[in-house]
Design a protein around this motif. Structure first.
Motif, PDB file in Angstrom:
ATOM      1  N   ARG A  16       1.456  23.330  69.598  1.00 21.05           N
ATOM      2  CA  ARG A  16       2.369  23.817  70.664  1.00 21.05           C
ATOM      3  C   ARG A  16       3.611  24.287  69.869  1.00 21.05           C
ATOM      4  N   VAL A  17       3.732  25.483  69.957  1.00 22.42           N
ATOM      5  CA  VAL A  17       4.877  26.263  69.023  1.00 22.42           C
ATOM      6  C   VAL A  17       6.142  26.493  70.149  1.00 22.42           C
ATOM      7  N   THR A  18       7.314  26.206  69.190  1.00 19.43           N
ATOM      8  CA  THR A  18       8.563  26.529  69.820  1.00 19.43           C
ATOM      9  C   THR A  18       9.139  27.518  68.883  1.00 19.43           C
ATOM     10  N   PRO A  19       9.054  28.954  69.431  1.00 18.06           N
ATOM     11  CA  PRO A  19       9.780  29.780  68.515  1.00 18.06           C
ATOM     12  C   PRO A  19      11.452  29.706  68.812  1.00 18.06           C
ATOM     13  N   ARG A  20      12.023  30.185  67.585  1.00 19.77           N
ATOM     14  CA  ARG A  20      13.470  30.208  67.817  1.00 19.77           C
ATOM     15  C   ARG A  20      13.879  28.643  67.730  1.00 19.77           C
ATOM     16  N   GLY A  21      13.311  27.958  66.940  1.00 21.56           N
ATOM     17  CA  GLY A  21      13.309  26.450  67.000  1.00 21.56           C
ATOM     18  C   GLY A  21      14.705  25.720  66.094  1.00 21.56           C
ATOM     19  N   GLY A  22      15.286  26.755  65.271  1.00 19.38           N
ATOM     20  CA  GLY A  22      16.283  26.471  64.403  1.00 19.38           C
ATOM     21  C   GLY A  22      15.846  26.137  63.086  1.00 19.38           C
ATOM     22  N   ARG A  23      14.717  25.844  62.779  1.00 18.62           N
ATOM     23  CA  ARG A  23      14.043  25.526  61.454  1.00 18.62           C
ATOM     24  C   ARG A  23      12.450  25.665  61.425  1.00 18.62           C
ATOM     25  N   ASP A  24      11.968  26.155  60.445  1.00 15.99           N
ATOM     26  CA  ASP A  24      10.594  25.890  60.240  1.00 15.99           C
ATOM     27  C   ASP A  24      10.035  24.489  59.840  1.00 15.99           C
ATOM     28  N   ASP A  25       9.326  23.856  60.821  1.00 12.24           N
ATOM     29  CA  ASP A  25       8.834  22.464  60.579  1.00 12.24           C
ATOM     30  C   ASP A  25       7.848  22.045  61.376  1.00 12.24           C
ATOM     31  N   ILE A  26       7.003  20.974  60.830  1.00 11.51           N
ATOM     32  CA  ILE A  26       6.284  20.389  61.890  1.00 11.51           C
ATOM     33  C   ILE A  26       6.689  18.964  62.324  1.00 11.51           C
ATOM     34  N   ASP A  27       6.702  19.030  63.687  1.00 15.24           N
ATOM     35  CA  ASP A  27       7.290  17.971  64.357  1.00 15.24           C
ATOM     36  C   ASP A  27       6.443  16.647  64.888  1.00 15.24           C
ATOM     37  N   GLY A  28       5.519  16.695  64.395  1.00 11.31           N
ATOM     38  CA  GLY A  28       4.659  15.385  64.776  1.00 11.31           C
ATOM     39  C   GLY A  28       3.345  15.814  65.801  1.00 11.31           C
ATOM     40  N   LEU A  29       3.057  14.815  66.451  1.00 14.33           N
ATOM     41  CA  LEU A  29       2.017  15.150  67.503  1.00 14.33           C
ATOM     42  C   LEU A  29       2.700  14.923  68.921  1.00 14.33           C
ATOM     43  N   GLU A  30       1.906  15.392  70.135  1.00 16.58           N
ATOM     44  CA  GLU A  30       2.522  15.466  71.180  1.00 16.58           C
ATOM     45  C   GLU A  30       1.331  15.307  72.137  1.00 16.58           C
ATOM     46  N   THR A  31       1.284  14.567  73.285  1.00 13.44           N
ATOM     47  CA  THR A  31       0.210  14.433  74.055  1.00 13.44           C
ATOM     48  C   THR A  31       0.879  15.176  75.482  1.00 13.44           C
ATOM     49  N   LEU A  32       0.038  16.203  75.997  1.00 12.00           N
ATOM     50  CA  LEU A  32       0.211  16.903  76.976  1.00 12.00           C
ATOM     51  C   LEU A  32       0.018  16.435  78.290  1.00 12.00           C
ATOM     52  N   ALA A  33       0.328  16.710  79.455  1.00 16.64           N
ATOM     53  CA  ALA A  33       0.140  16.165  80.554  1.00 16.64           C
ATOM     54  C   ALA A  33      -1.194  16.097  80.966  1.00 16.64           C
ATOM     55  N   ASN A  34      -2.194  17.026  80.580  1.00 21.56           N
ATOM     56  CA  ASN A  34      -3.538  17.116  80.574  1.00 21.56           C
ATOM     57  C   ASN A  34      -4.289  16.045  79.660  1.00 21.56           C
ATOM     58  N   GLY A  35      -3.325  15.326  78.973  1.00 20.81           N
ATOM     59  CA  GLY A  35      -4.178  14.311  78.052  1.00 20.81           C
ATOM     60  C   GLY A  35      -4.396  14.945  76.472  1.00 20.81           C
ATOM     61  N   ARG A  36      -4.376  16.311  76.519  1.00 19.97           N
ATOM     62  CA  ARG A  36      -4.687  16.919  75.219  1.00 19.97           C
ATOM     63  C   ARG A  36      -3.475  16.533  74.037  1.00 19.97           C
ATOM     64  N   THR A  37      -4.067  16.289  73.100  1.00 21.40           N
ATOM     65  CA  THR A  37      -2.994  16.196  71.801  1.00 21.40           C
ATOM     66  C   THR A  37      -2.884  17.679  71.085  1.00 21.40           C
ATOM     67  N   VAL A  38      -1.629  17.989  70.659  1.00 19.14           N
ATOM     68  CA  VAL A  38      -1.266  18.905  69.869  1.00 19.14           C
ATOM     69  C   VAL A  38      -0.406  18.689  69.016  1.00 19.14           C
ATOM     70  N   VAL A  39      -0.150  19.424  68.018  1.00 23.60           N
ATOM     71  CA  VAL A  39       0.638  19.268  66.808  1.00 23.60           C
ATOM     72  C   VAL A  39       1.931  20.116  67.092  1.00 23.60           C
ATOM     73  N   LYS A  40       3.101  19.544  67.103  1.00 20.11           N
ATOM     74  CA  LYS A  40       4.139  20.309  67.529  1.00 20.11           C
ATOM     75  C   LYS A  40       4.954  21.027  66.537  1.00 20.11           C
ATOM     76  N   VAL A  41       5.082  22.367  66.705  1.00 16.09           N
ATOM     77  CA  VAL A  41       5.550  23.026  65.433  1.00 16.09           C
ATOM     78  C   VAL A  41       6.665  24.015  65.948  1.00 16.09           C
ATOM     79  N   ARG A  42       7.860  24.051  65.087  1.00 13.94           N
ATOM     80  CA  ARG A  42       9.131  25.017  65.525  1.00 13.94           C
ATOM     81  C   ARG A  42       8.975  26.150  64.475  1.00 13.94           C
ATOM     82  N   VAL A  43       9.439  27.212  64.664  1.00 14.19           N
ATOM     83  CA  VAL A  43       9.805  28.254  63.571  1.00 14.19           C
ATOM     84  C   VAL A  43      11.164  28.815  64.055  1.00 14.19           C
TER      85      VAL A  43
END
Length: 110
Positions: A16-43
């Motif tokens: 799950r990507v956040t563009p214009r996130g202020g920095r390039d980083d991997i923010d950990g894991l996130e569980t979406l509302a549908n139960g799917r787990t994703v790696v949170k990334v910001r760039v």
């Protein structure tokens, strides 16, 4: 549950990507509302002309210690939710992802 799947020659990572996130980083894991787990990334890059996608692939290549050519987009080129493949030893890549995301707790997104 991991946000990645193993195959014989690569690992497939759900992001799950956040563009214009202020920095390039991997923010950990996130569980979406549908139960799917994703790696949170910001760039820092904007989501225009593929800039954010390139930044995401470069960030993953650097974080996992693989050449940029080993990272490819499988799906989600115009979406925040992306599927990325990283070619290489799946066990080593999985261990690296576990280390990169372990220090940061999983969040639940409503």
């Amino acid at each position: 549950m991991d946000a990645w799947r193993y195959s014989t020659q690569c690992i497939s990572v759900a992001l799950r990507v956040t563009p214009r996130g202020g920095r390039d980083d991997i923010d950990g894991l996130e569980t979406l509302a549908n139960g799917r787990t994703v790696v949170k990334v910001r760039v820092r890059a904007i989501a225009d002309g593929g800039e954010a996608n390139r930044a995401v692939m470069e960030l993953l290549a650097k974080a996992l210690g693989v050449p940029k050519a080993k990272v490819r987009m499988l799906s989600g080129t115009t979406s925040r939710l992306k599927q990325i493949a990283v070619d290489g030893d799946p066990a080593k890549l999985g261990d690296a992802l576990r280390r990169l995301t372990a220090a940061k707790p999983a969040e639940t997104k409503d």
